[in-house]
Design a protein around this motif. Structure first.
Motif, PDB file in Angstrom:
ATOM      1  N   THR A 270     -14.123  28.868  -8.504  1.00 18.05           N
ATOM      2  CA  THR A 270     -12.541  28.808  -9.224  1.00 18.05           C
ATOM      3  C   THR A 270     -13.810  28.990 -10.932  1.00 18.05           C
ATOM      4  O   THR A 270     -14.530  28.347 -11.076  1.00 18.05           O
ATOM      5  CB  THR A 270     -12.519  27.176  -9.708  1.00 18.05           C
TER       6      THR A 270
ATOM      7  N   GLY B   8      -2.589  20.738  -4.625  1.00 20.10           N
ATOM      8  CA  GLY B   8      -4.165  20.083  -5.117  1.00 20.10           C
ATOM      9  C   GLY B   8      -5.145  20.828  -4.651  1.00 20.10           C
ATOM     10  O   GLY B   8      -6.217  20.222  -3.922  1.00 20.10           O
ATOM     11  N   PHE B   9      -4.502  21.695  -4.214  1.00 28.37           N
ATOM     12  CA  PHE B   9      -6.250  23.096  -3.785  1.00 28.37           C
ATOM     13  C   PHE B   9      -7.463  23.735  -5.091  1.00 28.37           C
ATOM     14  O   PHE B   9      -6.556  23.830  -6.044  1.00 28.37           O
ATOM     15  CB  PHE B   9      -4.982  24.534  -3.568  1.00 28.37           C
ATOM     16  N   ILE B  10      -8.399  23.560  -4.868  1.00 29.91           N
ATOM     17  CA  ILE B  10      -9.392  24.121  -5.881  1.00 29.91           C
ATOM     18  C   ILE B  10      -9.901  24.626  -4.984  1.00 29.91           C
ATOM     19  O   ILE B  10     -10.131  24.791  -4.260  1.00 29.91           O
ATOM     20  CB  ILE B  10     -10.040  22.503  -7.072  1.00 29.91           C
TER      21      ILE B  10
ATOM     22  N   GLU C 182      -1.657  25.115  -9.675  1.00 30.15           N
ATOM     23  CA  GLU C 182      -1.708  25.201  -8.015  1.00 30.15           C
ATOM     24  C   GLU C 182      -1.959  23.778  -7.405  1.00 30.15           C
ATOM     25  O   GLU C 182      -2.165  23.480  -6.753  1.00 30.15           O
ATOM     26  CB  GLU C 182      -2.834  26.322  -7.222  1.00 30.15           C
ATOM     27  N   TYR C 183      -3.804  23.693  -7.886  1.00 33.75           N
ATOM     28  CA  TYR C 183      -3.442  22.561  -8.051  1.00 33.75           C
ATOM     29  C   TYR C 183      -2.662  21.577  -7.866  1.00 33.75           C
ATOM     30  O   TYR C 183      -2.471  20.919  -7.319  1.00 33.75           O
ATOM     31  CB  TYR C 183      -4.867  21.969  -9.306  1.00 33.75           C
TER      32      TYR C 183
ATOM     33  N   ARG D   7     -13.336  19.609  -8.805  1.00 30.83           N
ATOM     34  CA  ARG D   7     -14.152  19.723  -7.689  1.00 30.83           C
ATOM     35  C   ARG D   7     -14.771  18.809  -7.962  1.00 30.83           C
ATOM     36  O   ARG D   7     -15.188  17.987  -6.777  1.00 30.83           O
ATOM     37  CB  ARG D   7     -14.211  20.744  -7.653  1.00 30.83           C
TER      38      ARG D   7
ATOM     39  N   LEU E 270     -11.777  22.911 -14.193  1.00 29.83           N
ATOM     40  CA  LEU E 270     -10.856  22.979 -12.835  1.00 29.83           C
ATOM     41  C   LEU E 270     -12.450  22.263 -11.708  1.00 29.83           C
ATOM     42  O   LEU E 270     -12.576  21.653 -10.627  1.00 29.83           O
ATOM     43  CB  LEU E 270     -10.635  23.724 -11.580  1.00 29.83           C
TER      44      LEU E 270
ATOM     45  N   TYR F 293      -8.760  16.160  -2.607  1.00 33.26           N
ATOM     46  CA  TYR F 293      -8.276  16.008  -3.909  1.00 33.26           C
ATOM     47  C   TYR F 293      -7.399  15.153  -4.692  1.00 33.26           C
ATOM     48  O   TYR F 293      -5.928  15.302  -4.240  1.00 33.26           O
ATOM     49  CB  TYR F 293      -8.514  17.060  -5.360  1.00 33.26           C
TER      50      TYR F 293
ATOM     51  N   GLU G  75      -4.118  28.342 -11.190  1.00 31.05           N
ATOM     52  CA  GLU G  75      -5.279  27.377 -10.644  1.00 31.05           C
ATOM     53  C   GLU G  75      -4.853  26.686 -10.913  1.00 31.05           C
ATOM     54  O   GLU G  75      -5.070  25.579  -9.745  1.00 31.05           O
ATOM     55  CB  GLU G  75      -6.864  28.223 -10.637  1.00 31.05           C
ATOM     56  N   TRP G  76      -4.949  26.181 -12.137  1.00 30.22           N
ATOM     57  CA  TRP G  76      -4.209  25.010 -12.939  1.00 30.22           C
ATOM     58  C   TRP G  76      -3.006  24.595 -11.788  1.00 30.22           C
ATOM     59  O   TRP G  76      -2.447  23.161 -11.265  1.00 30.22           O
ATOM     60  CB  TRP G  76      -4.161  24.541 -14.250  1.00 30.22           C
TER      61      TRP G  76
END
Length: 287
Positions: free
Chosen positions: A201, A195-197, A190-191, A210, A206, A8, A187-188
């Motif tokens: 989710t 850069g992980f989603i 972490e992104y 994706r 998010l 992402y 989660e936000w």
């Protein structure tokens, strides 16, 4: 291949190139909903001197300014490298946003609340949390109670906390996040950091990210520009890291030299000083 397809785009690039488009407001609205802890709908993206996209603006000043359906102003800014007077700049940016959107002749009633969200990829001070929120409240010096003020809305007098009027500042210290993401906020972050989603989710914005922020959905030209942006950030961070290390080494050398001078003044031999400090005899003789 799945891992490649699920790469992402960084949020700073998305803000700069993609999230200003109305079709992609869902990502930004989800982000703001999570960070402001209330449903946010963007009415428009506002332009100001802060919304820069020049080539020499690779590392900092990547920001977006939006207006929500309550006519409040929201500033999102990403800072990739350290800046000595960052908080002062945040204050200036908020003040400018307020003055830019009140016309000469308006009453103070037209002053709008501003939310400032700073996503920081550098160490801003000391603290154990990865998110800090600053709001204005007036607390009694002797009674410790919170002042509630009266204001007029739609010809009705209502009571408000000053924090509902004064700006709210949110500092997101991305590098301090080291948790397993369980909540939408986590989660936000972490992104933002990695850069992980997660494929499953449910965090607002998010799911849209994706679909709309996939690296391999970009054209070859867009990917090239994006890769150059990432390379520039990495080079800049390496330069700053090396400068920091060189500064630390220079500081250690100065400390050794000062110790050696004191030893010389106290009559210790050059051989003894070399043994204690690790300096060579030639370095000691030059002091």
């Amino acid at each position: 291949m799945t891992e490649l397809r699920d790469r992402y785009i960084r949020f700073d690039w998305a803000i700069k190139r993609l999230l200003r488009q109305k079709a992609n407001f869902g990502v930004l609205e989800g982000f703001l909903t999570v960070f402001l802890n209330e449903p946010i709908k963007i009415v428009e993206i506002l332009e100001s001197e802060g919304n820069q996209q020049q080539a020499d603006d690779k590392f900092n000043r990547v920001d977006i300014k939006a207006k929500n359906n309550k006519e409040e102003i929201i500033i999102v800014e990403i800072q990739n490298t350290s800046e000595l007077y960052y908080l002062e700049r945040v204050l200036y940016g908020v003040s400018k946003a307020i003055t830019e959107h009140i016309n000469l002749g308006n009453t103070y009633k037209e002053v709008k609340k501003v939310y400032s969200i700073s996503i920081l990829y550098f160490d801003l001070g000391k603290g154990s949390d990865y998110i800090y929120v600053g709001q204005n409240n007036f607390v009694g010096l002797h009674t410790q109670d919170h002042l509630i003020i009266s204001t007029k809305e739609k010809d009705t007098i209502v009571r408000k906390s000053p924090s509902e009027i004064f700006s709210t500042y949110i500092l997101v210290r991305v590098n301090e996040f080291n948790k397993v993401a369980k909540s939408p906020l986590e989660e936000w972050v972490e992104y933002l950091k990695n850069g992980f989603i997660s494929p499953d989710t449910q965090a607002p914005g998010l799911q849209e990210a994706r679909e709309k922020l996939k690296y391999y959905s970009m054209s070859d030209a867009e990917r090239y520009a994006y890769d150059e942006h990432i390379n520039a950030i990495m080079i800049q961070n390496d330069v700053l890291g090396n400068a920091r290390l060189e500064g630390m080494e220079e500081g250690r050398t100065k400390e050794k030299n000062n110790i050696a001078r004191k030893m010389l003044a106290n009559g210790l031999s050059i051989e003894q000083i070399a043994l204690i400090t690790g300096l060579t005899e030639q370095e000691i003789k030059r002091l």
